[in-house]
Design an enzyme around this catalytic site. Sequence first.
Site, PDB file in Angstrom:
ATOM      1  N   THR A   1      -0.962  -0.544  -4.534  1.00 54.25           N
ATOM      2  CA  THR A   1      -1.872   0.593  -4.623  1.00 54.25           C
ATOM      3  C   THR A   1      -1.073   1.894  -4.581  1.00 54.25           C
ATOM      4  O   THR A   1       0.070   1.915  -4.130  1.00 54.25           O
ATOM      5  CB  THR A   1      -2.897   0.631  -3.466  1.00 54.25           C
ATOM      6  OG1 THR A   1      -2.254   1.131  -2.281  1.00 54.25           O
ATOM      7  CG2 THR A   1      -3.484  -0.738  -3.206  1.00 54.25           C
TER       8      THR A   1
ATOM      9  N   LEU B   1       0.836  -1.195   0.000  1.00 49.77           N
ATOM     10  CA  LEU B   1       0.000   0.000   0.000  1.00 49.77           C
ATOM     11  C   LEU B   1       0.875   1.250   0.000  1.00 49.77           C
ATOM     12  O   LEU B   1       1.887   1.305   0.697  1.00 49.77           O
ATOM     13  CB  LEU B   1      -0.921   0.029   1.224  1.00 49.77           C
ATOM     14  CG  LEU B   1      -1.805  -1.195   1.481  1.00 49.77           C
ATOM     15  CD1 LEU B   1      -2.751  -0.918   2.657  1.00 49.77           C
ATOM     16  CD2 LEU B   1      -2.594  -1.578   0.241  1.00 49.77           C
ATOM     17  N   CYS B   2       0.482   2.231  -0.771  1.00 49.52           N
ATOM     18  CA  CYS B   2       1.173   3.523  -0.847  1.00 49.52           C
ATOM     19  C   CYS B   2       2.603   3.310  -1.331  1.00 49.52           C
ATOM     20  O   CYS B   2       2.828   2.733  -2.382  1.00 49.52           O
ATOM     21  CB  CYS B   2       1.109   4.233   0.504  1.00 49.52           C
ATOM     22  SG  CYS B   2       1.506   6.000   0.425  1.00 49.52           S
ATOM     23  N   THR B   3       3.606   3.721  -0.553  1.00 47.63           N
ATOM     24  CA  THR B   3       4.995   3.620  -1.002  1.00 47.63           C
ATOM     25  C   THR B   3       5.604   2.247  -0.751  1.00 47.63           C
ATOM     26  O   THR B   3       6.774   2.015  -1.087  1.00 47.63           O
ATOM     27  CB  THR B   3       5.871   4.671  -0.311  1.00 47.63           C
ATOM     28  OG1 THR B   3       5.868   4.422   1.104  1.00 47.63           O
ATOM     29  CG2 THR B   3       5.359   6.081  -0.580  1.00 47.63           C
ATOM     30  N   ALA B   4       4.857   1.317  -0.168  1.00 47.95           N
ATOM     31  CA  ALA B   4       5.398  -0.013   0.117  1.00 47.95           C
ATOM     32  C   ALA B   4       5.761  -0.772  -1.157  1.00 47.95           C
ATOM     33  O   ALA B   4       6.505  -1.756  -1.099  1.00 47.95           O
ATOM     34  CB  ALA B   4       4.399  -0.829   0.936  1.00 47.95           C
TER      35      ALA B   4
END
Length: 334
Positions: free
Chosen positions: A171, A120-123
Amino acid sequence: MDTPPQPVKIAVVPDRPRRFVFVLMPRFTLIAFASAVEALRIANRMSGRRLYDWRVIGEGGTSVACSAGIAFALDGDLGELTRDDTIVLCGGLDVAQATTKRLLNWLRREARHGAPVAGLCTASYALARAGLLDGRRATIHWENHDGFLEEFEEVELTKSVFVMDGNRYTTAGGTASIDLMLKIIADEHGEELAGAVADQLIYTSIRTDQDTQRLSVPTRIGVRHPRLSRVIQMMEANIEDPISPAILARDVGLSTRQLERLFRRYLNRSPKRYYMELRLGKARNLLLQTDMSVINVALACGFTSPSHFSKCYRAQYHITPYRERGAQGTRTEA
């Protein structure tokens, strides 16, 4: 007083709940994590069944703070999972620093066991560092797009809200977690349940993996002029090899003077100035998010002369590219 809703009928009742294991990285983005968990919780409530379970873990197994500074208690440390678990890695600020060797080794081991892995996000950055996105499509928050693109050539990076490629999910962050979870819920238990979850979240526009994460150019700049929008799109797509204003104007059926007037009228700057700001913005992202040399950053943003790049950068940001790179460890990322 909370009145339980009339349960939404689902086609298949699972033998046991699907378990998501959320891995919180230091300074993770709260909205991305909370959006995902809430979608699962509401799916349970609206179906009247325990379709989903979840745990929250992280390095150290005690607590971790999100980017807003709020600390969360963890259910445990990075441990061995079952192949039926779905790993959801939650990233945020300073993701490169949060991507430790121990985390990478753990991700690789669990992925080898067959567990689906989401970022999720920057992961997405951590998944790519672990080699889990090689040869696959993926996405990441738009602010990290330029740096990711330069560092991970093996990954087919998109600008989609979310991407599902086999058992790898990514994402773009924010509310994109809702879209991913709604897609999973719909695939497993039907569109009716996914729609009921969206209604509970007051989420009126469910996005698909075909939707892009950033606003359209007209919405972003607050101007609805088709030719101006087309020129800006061309500028954004040609940062490394800038196109002259004369060619930009010609390609949209305008004279150079007409294009100049359009930019002055709607954006209060010349086409050349606007283009320069786009290039310098990308340069700043690369300086802060990658280990590229300043010279290579300059070349990637259309500057053939390092001295000219440094002069333009300092005029825009009141700091030289070299000092910007040196200050990277002490500044707070956006």
